[in-house]
Design a protein around this motif. Sequence first.
Motif, PDB file in Angstrom:
ATOM      1  N   LEU A 135      -5.908 -33.970 -84.147  1.00 34.27           N
ATOM      2  CA  LEU A 135      -4.960 -33.317 -83.251  1.00 34.27           C
ATOM      3  C   LEU A 135      -5.722 -32.606 -82.140  1.00 34.27           C
ATOM      4  CD1 LEU A 135      -2.745 -31.573 -85.973  1.00 34.27           C
ATOM      5  CD2 LEU A 135      -2.406 -33.839 -84.984  1.00 34.27           C
ATOM      6  N   LYS A 136      -5.101 -32.548 -80.965  1.00 34.62           N
ATOM      7  CA  LYS A 136      -5.667 -31.779 -79.866  1.00 34.62           C
ATOM      8  C   LYS A 136      -4.710 -30.653 -79.515  1.00 34.62           C
ATOM      9  CE  LYS A 136      -7.645 -32.080 -75.224  1.00 34.62           C
ATOM     10  NZ  LYS A 136      -7.897 -32.934 -74.045  1.00 34.62           N
ATOM     11  N   LEU A 137      -5.259 -29.446 -79.450  1.00 37.62           N
ATOM     12  CA  LEU A 137      -4.475 -28.244 -79.167  1.00 37.62           C
ATOM     13  C   LEU A 137      -4.775 -27.784 -77.751  1.00 37.62           C
ATOM     14  CD1 LEU A 137      -2.667 -25.911 -80.297  1.00 37.62           C
ATOM     15  CD2 LEU A 137      -4.777 -24.835 -81.102  1.00 37.62           C
ATOM     16  N   ASP A 138      -3.741 -27.690 -76.920  1.00 35.89           N
ATOM     17  CA  ASP A 138      -3.881 -27.213 -75.544  1.00 35.89           C
ATOM     18  C   ASP A 138      -2.984 -25.997 -75.364  1.00 35.89           C
ATOM     19  OD1 ASP A 138      -5.714 -29.129 -74.314  1.00 35.89           O
ATOM     20  OD2 ASP A 138      -4.127 -30.597 -74.654  1.00 35.89           O
ATOM     21  N   ASP A 139      -3.602 -24.815 -75.347  1.00 39.44           N
ATOM     22  CA  ASP A 139      -2.852 -23.570 -75.247  1.00 39.44           C
ATOM     23  C   ASP A 139      -3.797 -22.518 -74.682  1.00 39.44           C
ATOM     24  OD1 ASP A 139      -1.837 -20.856 -76.298  1.00 39.44           O
ATOM     25  OD2 ASP A 139      -0.167 -22.184 -76.816  1.00 39.44           O
ATOM     26  N   ARG A 140      -3.334 -21.737 -73.741  1.00 34.12           N
ATOM     27  CA  ARG A 140      -4.213 -20.745 -73.105  1.00 34.12           C
ATOM     28  C   ARG A 140      -4.780 -19.765 -74.124  1.00 34.12           C
ATOM     29  NH1 ARG A 140      -1.438 -16.096 -72.970  1.00 34.12           N
ATOM     30  NH2 ARG A 140       0.850 -16.149 -73.040  1.00 34.12           N
ATOM     31  N   ARG A 141      -4.063 -19.537 -75.221  1.00 34.10           N
ATOM     32  CA  ARG A 141      -4.532 -18.591 -76.234  1.00 34.10           C
ATOM     33  C   ARG A 141      -5.678 -19.155 -77.060  1.00 34.10           C
ATOM     34  NH1 ARG A 141       1.630 -17.805 -78.119  1.00 34.10           N
ATOM     35  NH2 ARG A 141       1.465 -20.041 -77.598  1.00 34.10           N
ATOM     36  N   THR A 142      -5.727 -20.476 -77.184  1.00 31.23           N
ATOM     37  CA  THR A 142      -6.764 -21.104 -78.004  1.00 31.23           C
ATOM     38  C   THR A 142      -7.810 -21.861 -77.196  1.00 31.23           C
ATOM     39  OG1 THR A 142      -5.412 -23.091 -78.271  1.00 31.23           O
ATOM     40  CG2 THR A 142      -5.157 -21.350 -79.937  1.00 31.23           C
ATOM     41  N   ASP A 143      -7.558 -22.088 -75.912  1.00 29.54           N
ATOM     42  CA  ASP A 143      -8.464 -22.884 -75.086  1.00 29.54           C
ATOM     43  C   ASP A 143      -9.914 -22.385 -75.072  1.00 29.54           C
ATOM     44  OD1 ASP A 143      -6.562 -24.735 -74.491  1.00 29.54           O
ATOM     45  OD2 ASP A 143      -6.108 -23.981 -72.478  1.00 29.54           O
ATOM     46  N   PRO A 144     -10.185 -21.063 -75.103  1.00 27.42           N
ATOM     47  CA  PRO A 144     -11.581 -20.634 -75.102  1.00 27.42           C
ATOM     48  C   PRO A 144     -12.400 -21.184 -76.266  1.00 27.42           C
ATOM     49  CG  PRO A 144     -10.155 -18.787 -74.555  1.00 27.42           C
ATOM     50  CD  PRO A 144      -9.262 -19.914 -74.982  1.00 27.42           C
ATOM     51  N   ALA A 145     -11.744 -21.538 -77.365  1.00 26.13           N
ATOM     52  CA  ALA A 145     -12.463 -22.059 -78.525  1.00 26.13           C
ATOM     53  C   ALA A 145     -13.102 -23.413 -78.244  1.00 26.13           C
ATOM     54  CB  ALA A 145     -11.513 -22.169 -79.714  1.00 26.13           C
ATOM     55  N   LYS A 146     -12.617 -24.122 -77.235  1.00 20.57           N
ATOM     56  CA  LYS A 146     -13.151 -25.441 -76.926  1.00 20.57           C
ATOM     57  C   LYS A 146     -14.607 -25.391 -76.492  1.00 20.57           C
ATOM     58  CE  LYS A 146      -8.632 -27.263 -75.503  1.00 20.57           C
ATOM     59  NZ  LYS A 146      -7.809 -27.804 -74.397  1.00 20.57           N
ATOM     60  N   LYS A 147     -15.058 -24.216 -76.057  1.00 21.83           N
ATOM     61  CA  LYS A 147     -16.447 -24.070 -75.619  1.00 21.83           C
ATOM     62  C   LYS A 147     -17.413 -23.811 -76.770  1.00 21.83           C
ATOM     63  CE  LYS A 147     -14.963 -22.064 -71.190  1.00 21.83           C
ATOM     64  NZ  LYS A 147     -15.037 -20.865 -70.309  1.00 21.83           N
ATOM     65  N   VAL A 148     -16.867 -23.503 -77.936  1.00 23.28           N
ATOM     66  CA  VAL A 148     -17.717 -23.188 -79.100  1.00 23.28           C
ATOM     67  C   VAL A 148     -18.113 -24.481 -79.798  1.00 23.28           C
ATOM     68  CG1 VAL A 148     -17.840 -21.988 -81.308  1.00 23.28           C
ATOM     69  CG2 VAL A 148     -16.578 -20.965 -79.390  1.00 23.28           C
ATOM     70  N   ARG A 149     -19.396 -24.674 -80.013  1.00 22.93           N
ATOM     71  CA  ARG A 149     -19.896 -25.882 -80.651  1.00 22.93           C
ATOM     72  C   ARG A 149     -20.758 -25.530 -81.864  1.00 22.93           C
ATOM     73  NH1 ARG A 149     -16.396 -27.868 -78.511  1.00 22.93           N
ATOM     74  NH2 ARG A 149     -16.267 -29.702 -77.148  1.00 22.93           N
ATOM     75  N   LEU A 150     -20.500 -26.244 -82.943  1.00 22.87           N
ATOM     76  CA  LEU A 150     -21.258 -26.049 -84.179  1.00 22.87           C
ATOM     77  C   LEU A 150     -21.990 -27.331 -84.544  1.00 22.87           C
ATOM     78  CD1 LEU A 150     -18.585 -24.260 -86.420  1.00 22.87           C
ATOM     79  CD2 LEU A 150     -20.404 -23.173 -85.094  1.00 22.87           C
ATOM     80  N   LYS A 151     -23.127 -27.176 -85.216  1.00 13.72           N
ATOM     81  CA  LYS A 151     -23.849 -28.337 -85.721  1.00 13.72           C
ATOM     82  C   LYS A 151     -23.347 -28.736 -87.109  1.00 13.72           C
ATOM     83  CE  LYS A 151     -28.138 -27.389 -83.184  1.00 13.72           C
ATOM     84  NZ  LYS A 151     -29.606 -27.099 -83.304  1.00 13.72           N
ATOM     85  N   GLU A 152     -22.720 -27.763 -87.778  1.00 12.19           N
ATOM     86  CA  GLU A 152     -22.276 -28.002 -89.149  1.00 12.19           C
ATOM     87  C   GLU A 152     -21.158 -27.025 -89.478  1.00 12.19           C
ATOM     88  OE1 GLU A 152     -25.308 -29.212 -92.271  1.00 12.19           O
ATOM     89  OE2 GLU A 152     -24.809 -27.189 -92.961  1.00 12.19           O
ATOM     90  N   LEU A 153     -20.166 -27.481 -90.227  1.00 11.14           N
ATOM     91  CA  LEU A 153     -19.091 -26.593 -90.644  1.00 11.14           C
ATOM     92  C   LEU A 153     -18.601 -26.945 -92.038  1.00 11.14           C
ATOM     93  CD1 LEU A 153     -17.049 -24.313 -90.068  1.00 11.14           C
ATOM     94  CD2 LEU A 153     -15.514 -26.066 -89.149  1.00 11.14           C
ATOM     95  N   ASN A 154     -18.792 -26.006 -92.947  1.00 10.61           N
ATOM     96  CA  ASN A 154     -18.120 -25.992 -94.235  1.00 10.61           C
ATOM     97  C   ASN A 154     -17.238 -24.761 -94.168  1.00 10.61           C
ATOM     98  OD1 ASN A 154     -19.786 -28.127 -95.729  1.00 10.61           O
ATOM     99  ND2 ASN A 154     -21.374 -26.708 -95.023  1.00 10.61           N
ATOM    100  N   VAL A 155     -15.944 -24.947 -94.170  1.00  8.77           N
ATOM    101  CA  VAL A 155     -15.048 -23.836 -93.869  1.00  8.77           C
ATOM    102  C   VAL A 155     -15.195 -22.687 -94.853  1.00  8.77           C
ATOM    103  CG1 VAL A 155     -12.602 -23.196 -93.779  1.00  8.77           C
ATOM    104  CG2 VAL A 155     -13.418 -25.213 -92.571  1.00  8.77           C
ATOM    105  N   GLN A 156     -15.501 -22.989 -96.110  1.00  7.80           N
ATOM    106  CA  GLN A 156     -15.674 -21.907 -97.095  1.00  7.80           C
ATOM    107  C   GLN A 156     -17.026 -21.200 -96.937  1.00  7.80           C
ATOM    108  OE1 GLN A 156     -14.283 -24.988 -98.015  1.00  7.80           O
ATOM    109  NE2 GLN A 156     -12.273 -24.028 -97.884  1.00  7.80           N
ATOM    110  N   THR A 157     -17.854 -21.698 -96.023  1.00  4.64           N
ATOM    111  CA  THR A 157     -19.080 -21.002 -95.641  1.00  4.64           C
ATOM    112  C   THR A 157     -18.924 -20.678 -94.164  1.00  4.64           C
ATOM    113  OG1 THR A 157     -20.306 -22.333 -97.240  1.00  4.64           O
ATOM    114  CG2 THR A 157     -21.606 -21.104 -95.620  1.00  4.64           C
ATOM    115  N   GLN A 158     -18.230 -19.569 -93.884  1.00  2.00           N
ATOM    116  CA  GLN A 158     -17.834 -19.292 -92.501  1.00  2.00           C
ATOM    117  C   GLN A 158     -19.021 -18.925 -91.624  1.00  2.00           C
ATOM    118  OE1 GLN A 158     -13.498 -17.279 -93.389  1.00  2.00           O
ATOM    119  NE2 GLN A 158     -14.444 -16.882 -91.418  1.00  2.00           N
ATOM    120  N   PRO A 159     -19.122 -19.561 -90.457  1.00  2.00           N
ATOM    121  CA  PRO A 159     -20.212 -19.218 -89.541  1.00  2.00           C
ATOM    122  C   PRO A 159     -19.885 -17.966 -88.735  1.00  2.00           C
ATOM    123  CG  PRO A 159     -18.863 -20.921 -88.581  1.00  2.00           C
ATOM    124  CD  PRO A 159     -18.300 -20.667 -89.962  1.00  2.00           C
ATOM    125  N   ASP A 160     -20.899 -17.365 -88.167  1.00  2.00           N
ATOM    126  CA  ASP A 160     -20.694 -16.342 -87.136  1.00  2.00           C
ATOM    127  C   ASP A 160     -20.684 -17.102 -85.815  1.00  2.00           C
ATOM    128  OD1 ASP A 160     -20.841 -14.331 -85.240  1.00  2.00           O
ATOM    129  OD2 ASP A 160     -22.010 -13.014 -86.541  1.00  2.00           O
TER     130      ASP A 160
END
Length: 496
Positions: free
Chosen positions: A467-492
Amino acid sequence: MTSLHTTSVRRRRLGVVTAAAGLIATLFTAGPAAATPDPGDAATTRSGVSVSEQAEARAAIESGEIPGVDEIVHSSNIKHLANVPKDALKGLNTDLAFQGKYAYAGNYDGFRIFDISNPKKPRTVSQVLCPGSQNDISVSGNLLFLSTDSSRSDNSCASTTQPATEKSSWEGMKVFDISDKRHPKYVAAVETACGSHTHTIIPERKNVYVYVSSYSPNETFPDCQPPHDGISVIKVPRSAPEKSRIVNFPVLFPDGGNPGAPTNPGVSKTTGCHDITVLPSKDLAAGACMGDGLLFSIKDPENPKIIDRVQDNVNFAFWHSATFNQKADKVVFTDELGGGGAATCNDEIGPDRGADGIYDITGKGDHRKLVFRSYFKIDRPQADTEVCVAHNGSIIPVKGRDLMVQAWYQGGVSVWDFTNSSKPKEIAYFERGPVTLDEVTTAGPWSAYYYNGYIYSNDIEKGFDVLKLDDRRTDPAKKVRLKELNVQTQPDYFDR
C-alpha cells in the motif's frame, strides 16, 4: 504476481460501532505438509452463523455500510499497489521482517522471501518449506530466526505433527543462514520450554540475543511444565550460530501473574508472554503477557529487570503485543480478544474491548510507571462473520507525531494518530469485505508495517499486499530509510 482490482472508494458510514545444526532447509518441491495451529492466533473456521445474522450482513452490503464479499475499499489517501497471492506455501500467512530490498514473510508452512526493490511489483526470490505453527520471523545480518509453536516429531524441516505429551517432541527456535537469498540454509535449532509462539531479537555486534515468548504449560507436557512464568533467553553467536544456546530463563511473574478466572472473569491467566517489543536505544522493553502488561529494562539483555506491571481486568482479555512511540513516553498494547478467532468489531462487543490500550510512561529510571489514557478501536462496521481484532502494527516515523499502522484481521489495515493519548483517531484505512457470509472465518491482515515509504501487509489468506500512503501528516516519513526492520526490535528512527 497478480494485482487485485481496487474498487472505487465508497462514502462509508462510520461510527456504527458503539462501542539441528548444519541441516539444509527443505525447499518446496511438492505439496507442503500441514501445520497444526496452537491456542492464541489460532486460525479457526466456525459454523453457527444464524440466518438472521446472514441476512443482516447482506443488508449491510446492499446499503453500502460494509463492502461486499472480497470487495476492496479504502480511504482516499491510500492506494493499493500490489498483491502477491500464496504460492507454494498454503498455510496461514503470519509476520513480516525487512532487510534492504527484501521482505521476509512467515507462513505456518515456512517462509517466503520477496524482492521489493519495485514495490509495485514484488517478486518472489525463494520459498522455504519448514512447517510449524506461527513461524514468527526476524532477520539480522545473514541470520533469519523462525519460531515453532506446534509440537513436532523432530527439529527438522521435514518433521510431522506429534503430541506434546511425548518427550521426544520438539518446539522452539530455528536459525537459517540467508547469505544466499535464493537458497537459505537451516543451520541451528534450540528447543525452548513450551515452544516459541513469538520471539524478539536484540542484535549486538558479535551476538544476537533472542527473547522467546511462549505460554500455556500443562502437567502432561514433559517439555512445558507449570509454572511457566518467564521467557527463554537465547544467545546466538553470529560467527557460529550452531553454538546457539539458552543462557537464562528470567522469572517475570514471581507471584504467578494475573490469576484470570474466576478471580478476574474474562481475563487470561498469565502463564508466560505472548509478545515482547524492545527499544534497544533506550534499553527498554514492553511485554504483552496474556493477563499482564510489562515495562522492563534490558540494559543487561541476559537479565531483564521489571520496572512496572499493569493489568486491565475490565476490558483486556489477552495482552497480545506492544509498540513504543518514538520518544519512549508511550506504549500501545493490543488486546486479542477471542484469540484471533472471533468477530469482535461489532455493537455487541463495543469500542473498549478487543481494542488498543494507550499508556503514557511517567517518571524516570526504575520509578517509571505505565499510566492508562484511552482505548482505540476501529469504528468501521464489520459483519458478524468477520474475525476482527487488534493485531500487529508499527509506528510511522514522523517527528512530533505519534502515528501507527496496524492490522485488524478482517477489519483491514488502519492508520491512526495517538499524538494525543486521550483522543486517538483513525486517519486512513484499507480493507476487504467479508470472506464469506456463511461462517465466522479467520482471515485478513496479520501484520501491517511501514517500511521505507510503503505499507506492507501479510494477509492470512489473500497474500502479500503493498500500500502507498499519501497524507500530509505521514508524508515526512517517506524520507526515513532503514537498512533493516524487525518491528518488535524498534529502531531509533532519528538518531542513527
